[in-house]
Write an enzyme that holds these catalytic residues in place. Structure first.
Site, short mmCIF file in Angstrom:
data_model
loop_
_atom_site.label_atom_id
_atom_site.label_comp_id
_atom_site.label_asym_id
_atom_site.label_seq_id
_atom_site.Cartn_x
_atom_site.Cartn_y
_atom_site.Cartn_z
N SER A 93 0.36 -2.27 -6.81
CA SER A 93 -0.48 -1.89 -7.95
C SER A 93 -0.58 -0.38 -8.15
O SER A 93 -0.89 0.07 -9.25
CB SER A 93 -1.88 -2.48 -7.79
OG SER A 93 -2.45 -2.11 -6.54
N HIS B 9 -7.86 2.64 -8.03
CA HIS B 9 -6.47 2.72 -8.47
C HIS B 9 -6.29 3.91 -9.42
O HIS B 9 -7.25 4.39 -10.01
CB HIS B 9 -6.04 1.43 -9.18
CG HIS B 9 -5.74 0.31 -8.26
ND1 HIS B 9 -6.73 -0.43 -7.65
CD2 HIS B 9 -4.56 -0.21 -7.83
CE1 HIS B 9 -6.18 -1.36 -6.89
NE2 HIS B 9 -4.87 -1.25 -6.98
#
Length: 314
Positions: free
Chosen positions: A63, A293
């Site tokens: 990711s 993230h």
């Protein structure tokens, strides 16, 4: 022992992440007419008349590379792959002839050679083919970011959340008895990454292989309560990411790949910074991105840094 503050926060953030992830990805797909099932390899190519002759670029990874919740989605919906992730930006910078982005959220090293079981909010959502399927003998460039899920670093970071300043640091739990469990998990990635790099070389013998490390997630000492993790735990988590980057650097050197450090240039752009300055989102994102993230600015800068390493300028 977990405090009620920590337990409640963990549940809240996890629920929000699952709900936001599923809703945002589905909404973006509908709004843009994306057909995830039709693009399992997410292959796109620039014009043959303007593209770099013969350049075949394959992006592999998890990711950090796929860019979950950054508009706009492409490929299998549950892979949370963005058209504004660092592979897409890098492909545009390099003006490659052929580009295959098979990065996928949740991927670990075994998903390079085995189908990856996908889910959205815990609900099964099919599977993605082994990422190595995208490699070929004519591949000229491979980028790879992998290992964080093998070590379970996001789950560890989630377990360290607390709004209680008197809470027991989670570092104590992970180092109980004088054994650093997180360090052990990170070190266990080394042989797995070695096998991945050897596998890439076998399938793409002429490719330049670039391993992109993980960025800086939180500044020294943290920024509690803006990011709900105690200072000592912030440093402990950062040390774990640094250790993983060290494993990636060492294995890259040992297996004919090039390592690009993204943590050092990320100083001043961690999750403690204000919106617009940070490249990494915190436990509660302030820009379209998954918790813990990179956001779009982060992905763009990662592509810039990798591109500079490849000699394309900054």
């Amino acid at each position: 022992m977990n405090s009620p503050y920590r337990t409640g926060l963990c549940r809240t953030v996890r629920s929000l992440a699952y709900a936001a992830g599923a809703t945002a990805l589905a909404g973006l797909a509908l709004a843009t007419g994306t057909a995830p099932a039709a693009a399992t390899s997410a292959t796109s190519a620039t014009s043959a008349t303007s593209a770099t002759d013969g350049q075949v670029y394959v992006a592999l990874g998890d990711s950090m590379a796929s860019g979950p919740l950054i508009p706009l989605p492409t490929g299998p919906l549950a892979c949370a792959r963005s058209t504004n992730n660092y592979p897409h930006e890098l492909a545009a910078r390099l003006n490659v002839a052929t580009f295959r982005d098979v990065t996928c959220s949740g991927a670990d090293t075994k998903d390079m050679t085995e189908p990856q079981k996908l889910s959205i909010g815990g609900i099964p959502a099919g599977e993605a083919p082994p990422q190595f399927n995208a490699l070929s003998a004519d591949t000229t460039l491979v980028t790879l970011t992998i290992g964080g899920n093998d070590a379970g670093l996001v789950g560890i970071a989630q377990s360290c959340m607390t709004l209680d300043p008197t809470a027991k640091p989670c570092k104590e739990k992970y180092t109980e008895g004088g054994v650093d469990q997180v360090a052990q998990r990170v070190d266990s990635v080394a042989p797995k990454l070695a096998a991945v790099l050897d596998g890439i070389r076998a399938k793409a013998p002429h490719a330049r292989v670039v391993v992109a490390g993980y960025g800086l997630y939180i500044k020294p000492g943290g920024c509690w309560p803006y990011q709900p993790v105690l200072g000592v735990d912030a440093d402990y988590l950062t040390a774990a990411v640094d250790r993983l980057n060290g494993v990636m650097r060492t294995q890259s050197a040992a297996h004919g790949a090039e390592f690009v450090d993204l943590a050092t240039p990320s100083k001043g752009h961690d999750a403690c910074q204000l919106p617009g300055a940070k490249w990494i989102e915190g436990y509660v994102p302030t820009a379209p991105a998954a918790p813990l993230h990179p956001n779009q600015q982060g992905e763009w800068n990662y592509a810039r840094l990798i591109g500079a390493h490849l000699g394309t300028g900054s």
